[in-house]
Design an enzyme around this catalytic site. Structure first.
Site, PDB file in Angstrom:
ATOM      1  N   THR A  39       0.577  -1.427   0.005  1.00 52.54           N
ATOM      2  CA  THR A  39       0.002  -0.050   0.069  1.00 52.54           C
ATOM      3  C   THR A  39       0.920   1.278   0.093  1.00 52.54           C
ATOM      4  O   THR A  39       1.691   1.455   0.526  1.00 52.54           O
ATOM      5  CB  THR A  39      -0.902  -0.096   1.176  1.00 52.54           C
ATOM      6  N   ASP A  55      -3.556   3.470  -3.577  1.00 50.07           N
ATOM      7  CA  ASP A  55      -3.416   2.533  -4.701  1.00 50.07           C
ATOM      8  C   ASP A  55      -4.328   1.344  -4.856  1.00 50.07           C
ATOM      9  O   ASP A  55      -4.974   1.296  -3.773  1.00 50.07           O
ATOM     10  CB  ASP A  55      -1.901   1.998  -4.937  1.00 50.07           C
ATOM     11  N   ARG A  57      -3.245  -2.192  -5.141  1.00 44.81           N
ATOM     12  CA  ARG A  57      -2.816  -3.690  -4.960  1.00 44.81           C
ATOM     13  C   ARG A  57      -2.699  -4.266  -3.600  1.00 44.81           C
ATOM     14  O   ARG A  57      -2.447  -3.544  -2.695  1.00 44.81           O
ATOM     15  CB  ARG A  57      -1.201  -3.736  -5.483  1.00 44.81           C
ATOM     16  N   LYS A  71      -9.305   0.629  -1.428  1.00 47.57           N
ATOM     17  CA  LYS A  71      -8.694   0.904   0.016  1.00 47.57           C
ATOM     18  C   LYS A  71      -9.128   2.271   0.499  1.00 47.57           C
ATOM     19  O   LYS A  71      -8.960   2.451   1.668  1.00 47.57           O
ATOM     20  CB  LYS A  71      -7.089   0.906  -0.093  1.00 47.57           C
ATOM     21  N   GLY A  85      -2.020  -1.862   5.765  1.00 47.80           N
ATOM     22  CA  GLY A  85      -1.892  -2.938   6.911  1.00 47.80           C
ATOM     23  C   GLY A  85      -2.572  -4.226   6.558  1.00 47.80           C
ATOM     24  O   GLY A  85      -2.504  -4.546   5.388  1.00 47.80           O
ATOM     25  N   SER A 167       3.814   1.051   3.086  1.00 47.88           N
ATOM     26  CA  SER A 167       5.116   0.669   2.541  1.00 47.88           C
ATOM     27  C   SER A 167       5.537   1.682   1.466  1.00 47.88           C
ATOM     28  O   SER A 167       6.542   1.878   1.380  1.00 47.88           O
ATOM     29  CB  SER A 167       5.163  -0.644   2.019  1.00 47.88           C
ATOM     30  N   ASP A 204       7.300   1.415  -5.033  1.00 50.82           N
ATOM     31  CA  ASP A 204       7.383   0.279  -3.830  1.00 50.82           C
ATOM     32  C   ASP A 204       6.779  -0.973  -4.615  1.00 50.82           C
ATOM     33  O   ASP A 204       5.530  -0.816  -5.096  1.00 50.82           O
ATOM     34  CB  ASP A 204       6.334   0.892  -3.169  1.00 50.82           C
ATOM     35  N   SER A 207       2.968  -1.783  -3.617  1.00 52.23           N
ATOM     36  CA  SER A 207       2.054  -1.045  -4.094  1.00 52.23           C
ATOM     37  C   SER A 207       1.762  -1.209  -5.511  1.00 52.23           C
ATOM     38  O   SER A 207       2.876  -1.341  -6.332  1.00 52.23           O
ATOM     39  CB  SER A 207       2.036   0.491  -3.722  1.00 52.23           C
TER      40      SER A 207
END
Lengths: 272, 235
Positions: A39, A55, A57, A71, A85, A167, A204, A207
């Site tokens: 995330t 995002d 994913r 999300k 999380g 992240s 990242d 994500s």
């Protein structure tokens, strides 16, 4: 004939199984993993309200579990919450608080306030001592104005003009730190949020996929699902794949009859 | 309350097979202010008198018709405080249903659960039955619906019903006026006329309350201004 009133709810983390789990871990049992949202989630305050971004994913270790998950969660018509999380934890805690806010709205006859959602979330997370792994970006507009907060799994909160979590938060924060200013317009706000999420998506591993945006202003909320799709799926062949006979070498053949033969015999009908 | 030594039910059978406490609860309902509901072809209307104990009471602070979910509303006859408790419980039940099934609660389910609560209080230790009858109006996938729930916990679906002081006159009036294919606006006029029949004094937009749900499935309590418009149409 138990009492008609409910018993007071027993909240907080139940430590009953901790000893057993520790003993099993010692014996070599691997604890089950859970789906995390990797995330990048962000939020910022602009001149007329707040913009939230995320995002799409969801990851299960190194595997992408959901390429287009949602999300940005609904809390109230004027309050939305991005969650990072453990996916189950963010879903459950936002659904629960959303439900509590609805009951509160009926009881008070007023629009929900962001600080109410904030307090309900942080009290719940604190009582579970960080075991509910939900890191949230909560934003909304109420009678007291626009608000943006971050909530950490242990129950602490921050109040900020711009925030990132997950992240991909460092990638997104670098974009915000260089380009954020007060009094952004709606278009500038949406562009900045999309840029920050894209930074997370591309830099990242946790994500990826698409950008979801939510714009909340006084009296109006716009949920822009898949506002940007910077990772379109390009298929190898629209005709699909063909596997012709002969491509695979047959080593041996064995045929088993699955349907046994059924014999029909004439006999008397059953008696009534 | 359920654990004490003296937690026996206060609602017990009489030799004739009646639960006298429930009869008394119905009497309490019968002496409450009149309320009524009418199910039209394209919606439901519920209404009640709002007679305040004194002219000094701020009538804007009292709201007898309440929303349980965005598409279900409720009105009562009987004891106001008991009504408040039931409304609170029903709202919570609706939320719990949503949390469990991710589906907005159907009207019949909410009626059933509310009635179950009312029945519990006729069979539990140390409590008394609720002194209210409810008229629950809702609009869901099964169309417009109107239910009446009594202190015993029994419920019925009605095309039109009334409760409270003026129940027999109101019901007779409704029986005469009700038609199967009534439009909601006609139903609202009929509701106002029915209330007017039994009203001691002059009705105005400040001493009645009207709640409406149309095919848009949003339960709304009409503002005094909107009630005034309907009153003027009726006269």
């Amino acid at each position: 004939m138990a009492g008609a009133m409910d018993l007071p709810a027993k909240g907080g983390f139940s430590f009953d199984l901790c000893r057993r789990n520790a003993m099993l871990a010692e014996k070599g049992l691997k604890m089950p993993g859970f789906r995390k949202t990797g995330t990048t989630i962000v939020g910022l305050v602009f001149q007329d309200g707040v913009v939230l971004g995320a995002d799409t994913r969801a990851t299960e270790g190194p595997i992408v579990a959901d390429k287009n998950c949602e999300k940005i969660h609904f809390m109230a018509p004027n309050i939305y919450c991005c969650g990072a999380g453990t996916a189950a934890d963010t879903e459950a805690v936002t659904d629960m608080v959303s439900s509590q806010l609805q009951l509160h709205r009926y009881a008070t006859g007023r629009e929900s306030r962001v600080v109410t959602a904030l307090t309900l979330l942080k009290s719940h997370l604190f009582s579970y001592q960080g075991h509910v792994s939900a890191a949230l970006v909560l934003g909304g507009v109420d009678v007291t104005g626009p608000h943006l907060h971050t909530v950490y799994p242990h129950g602490s909160t921050d109040t900020l003009p711009f925030a990132t979590m997950g992240s991909g938060s460092l990638a997104a924060m670098s974009v915000f730190e260089s380009k954020y200013k007060e009094g952004l317009t709606r278009e500038e706000g949406i562009q900045l949020v999309s840029d920050a999420i894209c930074a997370g998506i591309f830099n990242d591993l946790g994500s990826g996929s698409n950008v979801d945006v939510c714009v909340i202003t006084k009296g109006k909320t716009e949920y822009l699902r898949n506002h940007q799709l910077p990772n379109p799926r390009t298929y190898v062949s629209s005709k699909g794949y063909s596997f012709t006979k002969g491509q695979t070498e047959v080593l041996s053949t064995k045929i088993t009859q699955l349907k046994p033969k059924v014999e029909v015999t004439e006999s008397d009908a059953m008696e009534e | 309350m359920g654990d004490s030594q003296y937690s026996f039910s206060l609602t017990t059978f009489s030799p004739s097979g009646k639960l006298v406490q429930i009869e008394h609860a119905l009497t309490a309902v019968g002496s409450g202010q009149t309320s009524l509901g009418i199910k039209a072809a394209n919606g439901v209307v519920i209404a009640t008198e709002k007679k305040l104990p004194s002219i000094l009471v701020d009538e804007t602070s009292v709201q007898k018709i309440q929303t349980l979910t965005p598409n279900i509303g409720v009105v009562y006859s009987g004891m106001g405080p008991d009504f408040r408790v039931l409304v609170r419980k029903s709202r919570k039940q609706a939320q719990q249903y949503y949390r469990l099934y991710k589906e907005t609660i159907p009207v019949t389910q909410l009626v059933r659960e509310t009635a179950a609560v009312m029945q519990e209080f006729t069979q539990s230790g140390g409590v008394r039955p609720f002194g209210v009858s409810l008229l629950i109006a809702g609009y869901d996938d099964n169309g417009p619906q109107l239910y009446q729930v009594d202190p015993s916990g029994s419920y019925f679906s009605w095309k039109a019903s009334a409760m409270g002081k003026n129940v027999s006159n109101a019901k007779t009036f409704l029986e005469k006026r009700y038609t199967e294919d009534m439009e909601l606006d006609d139903a609202i006029h009929t509701a106002i006329l029915t209330l007017k029949e039994g009203y001691e004094g002059q009705i105005s937009s400040n001493n009645i309350e009207i709640g409406v749900i149309r095919s848009d499935r949003e339960f709304k309590v009409l503002s005094p201004a909107e009630i005034k418009d309907f009153l003027e149409e009726v006269e």
